[in-house]
Design a protein around this motif. Sequence first.
Motif, short mmCIF file in Angstrom:
data_model
loop_
_atom_site.label_atom_id
_atom_site.label_comp_id
_atom_site.label_asym_id
_atom_site.label_seq_id
_atom_site.Cartn_x
_atom_site.Cartn_y
_atom_site.Cartn_z
N VAL A 85 -10.49 -5.81 -52.96
CA VAL A 85 -11.41 -4.80 -52.60
C VAL A 85 -10.64 -3.77 -51.55
O VAL A 85 -9.97 -4.26 -50.61
N VAL A 86 -11.00 -2.68 -51.80
CA VAL A 86 -10.23 -1.52 -51.38
C VAL A 86 -11.08 -0.56 -50.56
O VAL A 86 -12.30 -0.08 -51.02
N VAL A 87 -11.11 -0.65 -49.04
CA VAL A 87 -11.97 0.40 -48.34
C VAL A 87 -11.47 1.51 -47.52
O VAL A 87 -10.19 1.15 -46.98
N ILE A 88 -11.78 2.42 -47.14
CA ILE A 88 -11.51 3.31 -46.16
C ILE A 88 -12.51 2.89 -44.82
O ILE A 88 -13.67 3.13 -45.04
N VAL A 89 -11.96 2.93 -43.65
CA VAL A 89 -12.58 2.40 -42.62
C VAL A 89 -12.26 3.48 -41.40
O VAL A 89 -11.14 3.96 -41.23
N THR A 90 -13.50 4.23 -41.02
CA THR A 90 -13.29 5.02 -39.92
C THR A 90 -13.99 4.42 -38.77
O THR A 90 -15.34 4.21 -38.64
N GLU A 91 -13.26 4.28 -37.69
CA GLU A 91 -13.86 3.69 -36.37
C GLU A 91 -14.26 5.14 -35.41
O GLU A 91 -13.35 5.93 -35.24
N LEU A 92 -15.07 5.02 -34.65
CA LEU A 92 -15.29 6.13 -33.58
C LEU A 92 -14.95 5.79 -32.33
O LEU A 92 -15.54 4.54 -31.67
N LYS A 93 -14.05 6.43 -31.50
CA LYS A 93 -13.75 5.89 -30.57
C LYS A 93 -14.73 6.44 -29.33
O LYS A 93 -15.36 7.35 -29.36
N GLU A 94 -14.92 5.69 -28.26
CA GLU A 94 -15.75 5.71 -27.15
C GLU A 94 -14.74 6.50 -25.79
O GLU A 94 -13.65 6.30 -25.93
N GLU A 95 -15.57 6.96 -25.00
CA GLU A 95 -14.90 7.24 -23.74
C GLU A 95 -14.13 6.25 -23.36
O GLU A 95 -12.79 6.80 -22.83
N ALA A 96 -14.09 4.97 -23.06
CA ALA A 96 -13.34 4.08 -22.64
C ALA A 96 -11.94 3.91 -23.49
O ALA A 96 -10.89 3.49 -22.91
N ASP A 97 -12.05 4.25 -24.61
CA ASP A 97 -10.68 4.44 -25.76
C ASP A 97 -9.89 5.63 -25.20
O ASP A 97 -8.60 5.48 -25.11
N ARG A 98 -10.58 6.78 -24.70
CA ARG A 98 -9.57 7.83 -24.14
C ARG A 98 -9.21 7.79 -22.92
O ARG A 98 -8.05 8.09 -22.76
N ASP A 99 -9.77 6.92 -21.94
CA ASP A 99 -9.38 7.05 -20.65
C ASP A 99 -8.71 5.61 -20.29
O ASP A 99 -8.40 5.39 -19.08
N GLY A 100 -8.40 4.72 -21.13
CA GLY A 100 -7.77 3.52 -20.97
C GLY A 100 -8.55 2.55 -20.33
O GLY A 100 -7.88 1.36 -20.19
N THR A 101 -9.66 2.37 -20.47
CA THR A 101 -10.67 1.04 -19.86
C THR A 101 -11.25 0.25 -20.89
O THR A 101 -11.94 -0.66 -20.53
N LYS A 107 -4.59 2.46 -22.92
CA LYS A 107 -4.59 3.74 -23.53
C LYS A 107 -3.56 4.04 -24.20
O LYS A 107 -2.30 3.43 -23.62
N ARG A 108 -3.56 4.77 -25.37
CA ARG A 108 -2.18 4.95 -26.26
C ARG A 108 -2.88 6.17 -26.83
O ARG A 108 -3.76 6.62 -27.13
N GLU A 109 -1.14 6.88 -27.04
CA GLU A 109 -1.60 7.97 -27.58
C GLU A 109 -2.04 8.14 -29.05
O GLU A 109 -1.61 7.11 -29.63
#
Length: 129
Positions: A85-101, A107-109
Amino acid sequence: MSRELMFENDHAICWKTTITPNAPLKMHRHDRARCIVGLKGGVLKKTEEDGRVSNLVFETGKAYWLPKDPPNELHADVNEGEDDVVVIVTELKEEADRDGTAEFGAKREPFAGLKMPKGWEPPTTKRDE
């Protein structure tokens, strides 16, 4: 199972996953909402920690929206079919992903290239067993 990172920026992360037959995935949860597109469809058997079982059906060429998993609820998946089974997964980031919380990681680049970093995997919560 294999994963190939497609892209990552401050807003989303996208990868291709190939789930091989009869290779169960460890108990885990998805910490972000995501869109999944079936490149090569199939069925994954999803087993919750409490024993509930359901099927995740991914048809070739169709897109699916899945919300993030409830806190503290883990599941395992297995492809019991005969083909990958082959899929493409796209996760949407939230503000906590961007600010490291974000609770599941520091947080990573965003990954700038298209080559999979050694040991890369999406930020999910897993239990080692």
